[in-house]
Design a protein around this motif. Structure first.
Motif, PDB file in Angstrom:
ATOM      1  N   PHE A   1       0.829  -1.211   0.000  1.00 38.24           N
ATOM      2  CA  PHE A   1       0.000   0.000   0.000  1.00 38.24           C
ATOM      3  C   PHE A   1       0.861   1.258   0.000  1.00 38.24           C
ATOM      4  N   LEU A   2       2.041   1.192   0.619  1.00 33.20           N
ATOM      5  CA  LEU A   2       2.937   2.344   0.610  1.00 33.20           C
ATOM      6  C   LEU A   2       3.456   2.597  -0.806  1.00 33.20           C
ATOM      7  N   GLN A   3       3.747   1.543  -1.548  1.00 37.03           N
ATOM      8  CA  GLN A   3       4.176   1.703  -2.934  1.00 37.03           C
ATOM      9  C   GLN A   3       3.039   2.235  -3.803  1.00 37.03           C
ATOM     10  N   LEU A   4       1.826   1.782  -3.535  1.00 39.31           N
ATOM     11  CA  LEU A   4       0.678   2.310  -4.284  1.00 39.31           C
ATOM     12  C   LEU A   4       0.487   3.792  -4.004  1.00 39.31           C
ATOM     13  N   TYR A   5       0.654   4.191  -2.755  1.00 38.54           N
ATOM     14  CA  TYR A   5       0.483   5.593  -2.379  1.00 38.54           C
ATOM     15  C   TYR A   5       1.566   6.474  -3.002  1.00 38.54           C
TER      16      TYR A   5
ATOM     17  N   TYR B   1      11.038   2.961  -5.915  1.00 34.61           N
ATOM     18  CA  TYR B   1      12.424   3.385  -5.761  1.00 34.61           C
ATOM     19  C   TYR B   1      12.652   4.236  -4.516  1.00 34.61           C
ATOM     20  N   LYS B   2      11.642   4.466  -3.710  1.00 33.99           N
ATOM     21  CA  LYS B   2      11.809   5.178  -2.449  1.00 33.99           C
ATOM     22  C   LYS B   2      11.961   4.167  -1.328  1.00 33.99           C
ATOM     23  N   ARG B   3      12.888   4.430  -0.433  1.00 38.32           N
ATOM     24  CA  ARG B   3      13.145   3.509   0.671  1.00 38.32           C
ATOM     25  C   ARG B   3      11.961   3.454   1.629  1.00 38.32           C
ATOM     26  N   PHE B   4      11.761   2.285   2.191  1.00 35.39           N
ATOM     27  CA  PHE B   4      10.742   2.146   3.224  1.00 35.39           C
ATOM     28  C   PHE B   4      11.271   2.762   4.521  1.00 35.39           C
ATOM     29  N   PRO B   5      10.395   3.122   5.432  1.00 33.34           N
ATOM     30  CA  PRO B   5      10.866   3.617   6.739  1.00 33.34           C
ATOM     31  C   PRO B   5      11.721   2.565   7.439  1.00 33.34           C
TER      32      PRO B   5
END
Length: 472
Positions: A271-275, A280-284
């Motif tokens: 869901f974070l990738q969908l948002y 290509y952005k790092r996860f927390p």
């Protein structure tokens, strides 16, 4: 004043190209358990071995085919020397600097605790003998592993050093012993290698703390609801049920929650990738740490599920259960009554047990496939299918098993003791949320977008996004 010569510029005395492993002579300083095991393994690989000892004539039994001599004589006989002594005994090496000049010194030492000294043992050794080429290696292996050969659990040898030629010589020796070599860079990485054996289950700390916290929380919660409530409100002492009945309620609750926590971070990441519209952005950091310990969470969940199975199997032989059955039978005989067979209850209990058995069987499959010896024989697609597809199926069966256990109890006010919900209801919250969110990801429109993102597509802005959607 003479110019100081750096260790890297010192000539390394390589073994002749015509030499064979049978002709190559290696030296070991130290005749302890590690030194003897290493010498035994080197002999099996076809090397000749000599030992350097401060007491060459009374150093105890050594592997057959080796000989012990003084440090000075042993240092002259070989180009590669294993230093199998503790750091506090390194002082004698400074006096051997002329004999060790140009030699490869393999430091295999470890310390009793982290940050015991201001510098790594290998760096200290390099400072004592600046003319030698120090390589840190073999310190992550035990004497038992060296004696018996590499296995799946200890097949890797980590090394570091400032000389590429010296590291190559050590790497070739480790390869001939059957180990896989991993180069960690320069000698500045020696402290990290020396701290590695001192770590106690670093990847298990968070899962173990979570398991202990959940177990303690639900144990006291159920203790108050079941035992304390019965004593205060009904005047019954059922404290004996703590040992089996209460434990057999806590174990499945903790198991299903921890299993769902294995799959919740993956759903959150999707869901974070969908948002974000990109991969290509790092996860927390907290999500990264959570995802890295999913294997440990799953294995602990399997352990709690196994305890639940074992506790359930002993229920028929418990004194309390046998007493209740006998009392019920005697009561029916006295009253001349016979309980009618309830087909609905039979269907419910059989379904409850059947689904539980299927869920536990898949549980075992997940645990077995996570073993290195098994996972190494699987392709990535096979491993992903078992851990992901069958993993969610396991979570579904275990959740359905719990729903069948509860059935219609949530509708009965008597089950809300002191206005608190039963433990099984609380255990269903997290797995139900995970399954619902996963079902949302299965929707074609959501799945299609997520697949494109994971294939490299990025949503830059609303205008470009609308154009791309029209083109597709």
């Amino acid at each position: 004043m003479s110019e100081e010569v750096k260790p890297e510029s010192m000539p390394l005395c390589p073994v002749s190209a015509a030499a064979t492993p049978e002709q190559e002579l290696l030296c070991i300083f130290g005749t302890g358990d590690l030194g003897r095991s290493l010498g035994h393994r080197l002999l099996q690989a076809g090397y000749k071995v000599v030992y350097g000892s401060r007491r060459p004539h009374s150093c105890g039994p050594l592997p057959p085919g080796t000989q012990a001599m003084s440090h000075e004589v042993a240092a002259k006989s070989a180009n590669l020397v294993f230093i199998c002594v503790h750091r506090e005994h390194y002082d004698f090496l400074e006096t051997l600097a002329p004999q060790l000049k140009g030699k490869v010194l393999v430091d295999v030492s470890n310390n009793l605790k982290k940050n015991m000294y201001p510098e790594a043992n290998a760096e200290y050794l390099q400072r004592l003998v600046p003319g030698a080429h120090v390589v840190k290696a073999f310190n992550t292996l035990s004497a038992w592993a060296l004696q018996n050969g590499p296995s799946d659990a200890n097949r890797q040898v980590y090394l570091c050093g400032n000389s590429a030629v010296a590291k190559q010589a050590v790497a070739e020796t480790a390869s001939k012993l059957g180990f896989t070599v991993l180069d960690r860079g320069s000698l500045s990485a020696a402290r990290e290698l020396e701290d590695s054996p001192l770590q106690l289950f670093p990847e298990w700390r968070l899962p173990i703390r979570l398991a202990i916290g959940l177990t303690a929380s639900f144990f006291f919660y159920l203790l108050i609801r079941d035992v304390v409530f019965a004593y205060v409100e009904q005047g019954k002492d059922i404290s004996f049920r703590i040992m089996v009945s209460l434990a057999n309620k806590v174990f499945p609750i903790v198991s299903i929650i921890m299993l769902s926590l294995c799959y919740l971070p993956g759903v959150i990441a999707a869901f974070l990738q969908l948002y974000r519209g990109t991969k290509y952005k790092r996860f927390p950091d907290w999500l990264d740490r959570w995802m890295l310990c999913r294997k440990q969470l799953g294995l602990l969940a399997l352990a709690f599920a196994s305890l639940h199975v074992l506790y359930t199997l002993i229920i028929p032989i418990r004194y309390y259960v046998r007493y209740r059955l006998a009392q019920n039978t005697i009561s029916q005989i006295k009253e001349n009554k016979t309980s009618e067979f309830d087909t609905t209850l039979a269907w419910r209990t059989d379904s409850y047990f059947s689904v539980g058995i299927l869920g536990y069987g898949l549980y075992l499959l997940l645990g077995i496939s996570s073993l290195p010896s098994v996972s190494n024989s699987l392709s990535w697609r096979e491993f992903s299918f078992i851990q992901s597809k069958l993993g969610y199926l396991t979570l579904f069966f275990c959740t359905f098993h719990t729903y069948l256990y509860g059935w219609d109890k949530f509708l009965r006010p008597s089950y809300y003791k002191w206005f608190t919900p039963p433990g099984y209801m609380l255990s269903l919250v997290v797995p139900s949320v995970v399954l619902v969110l996963r079902l949302l990801l299965f929707l074609p429109c959501v799945d299609r977008t997520l697949t494109r993102i994971r294939q490299g597509w990025e949503r830059s802005d609303a205008e470009n996004d609308s154009k791309k959607s029209l083109l597709t």
